[in-house]
Design an enzyme around this catalytic site. Sequence first.
Site, PDB file in Angstrom:
ATOM      1  CE1 TYR A 186      69.097  43.904 -65.624  1.00  0.00           C
ATOM      2  CE2 TYR A 186      68.345  44.283 -63.369  1.00  0.00           C
ATOM      3  CZ  TYR A 186      68.523  43.436 -64.449  1.00  0.00           C
ATOM      4  OH  TYR A 186      68.138  42.139 -64.362  1.00  0.00           O
ATOM      5  N   GLY A 204      69.664  58.601 -55.355  1.00  0.00           N
ATOM      6  CA  GLY A 204      68.270  58.893 -55.040  1.00  0.00           C
ATOM      7  C   GLY A 204      68.146  60.100 -54.135  1.00  0.00           C
ATOM      8  CG  ASP A 252      65.403  58.910 -68.309  1.00  0.00           C
ATOM      9  OD1 ASP A 252      66.370  58.132 -68.201  1.00  0.00           O
ATOM     10  OD2 ASP A 252      64.246  58.526 -68.511  1.00  0.00           O
TER      11      ASP A 252
END
Length: 317
Positions: free
Chosen positions: A166, A229, A259
């Site tokens: 997002y 994370g 990614d």
Amino acid sequence: MNDVLTFGETMIALRGSGPLKLGGSLDISIAGAESNVAIGLTRLGHPVRWAGAVGDDEAGQLVLRTLRAEGVDLGAATVDPGAPTGLMLFEPRLPDLTRVHYYRAGSAGSRLSPEAIERAFAAASPRLLHLTGITPALGPAPRAAADRALRLAREAGVQVCLDVNYRSRLWDSAVAGEVMRSWAPYVDVLIASDDELPLAAPASAGSELADQVKPLLDLGIREVVVKLGAGGARVHTATGELHRPARTVRVVDPVGAGDAFVAGYLSALLDDAELPARLDRAVTTGAFAVASHGDWEGAPTRAELPLLSAESGTVLR
């Protein structure tokens, strides 16, 4: 046959050394979530086709030249003579804070058509379709292209990976949630950070992670992968869940880490590896990314994957 088909906007990326208003030099490269994943996968030995669009300009030539040099199949890429290649500027402001400025309105990537995706599928069906939540945020045409890709994948029996990814600078969360929820029934592997997951979960889902994951699995999604994370990542399936901590590295540049994580996970999936090995490869490729400058430049080859298991400071000869 390509293992993966992906598409989206890849832009010229200019990286400053400090506040842009003070001038100085800029490093030039390319950046785009889908092409970052494509490069990560090709370095790991998987044939990937990228079906994005660039302008008929020098910037577009740099995008195509870079992807071609990395071994990405550009047989379905589109050059749009009526629109420019997009641009993004990276402005470091603090050691752990970089501002990103987009110049992509009216770009070639925002005009990618469903017909381009139909041509990409007509050439050869991939084993896996990879989409992100960035592409539908670019405008009606790329959203329609992504919708068409999902339906073509369903018709051809191609598994689908969706990275929610997002971007609040591109669209409103309510609109993003509407699109992600409409796509969810077509998805086999859903990847999201813990704060993005509510965009894909049914609006009636609770605020707890488990309350969001279960209805997604009930929809038929096979794997819900949650990026945490520094806390690593967790994968949820109908039979249970599994967690892997992040690998410990010195953080140089966090851009592109998500990614790289996706590329590692999909690589192991395409290798038919079990869930623990998929998460292990994903957190490893993610660690390579944060330990390197750039969106994709630090992506490892398959031969380099074991390097992070070496003792810190070891020189490998």
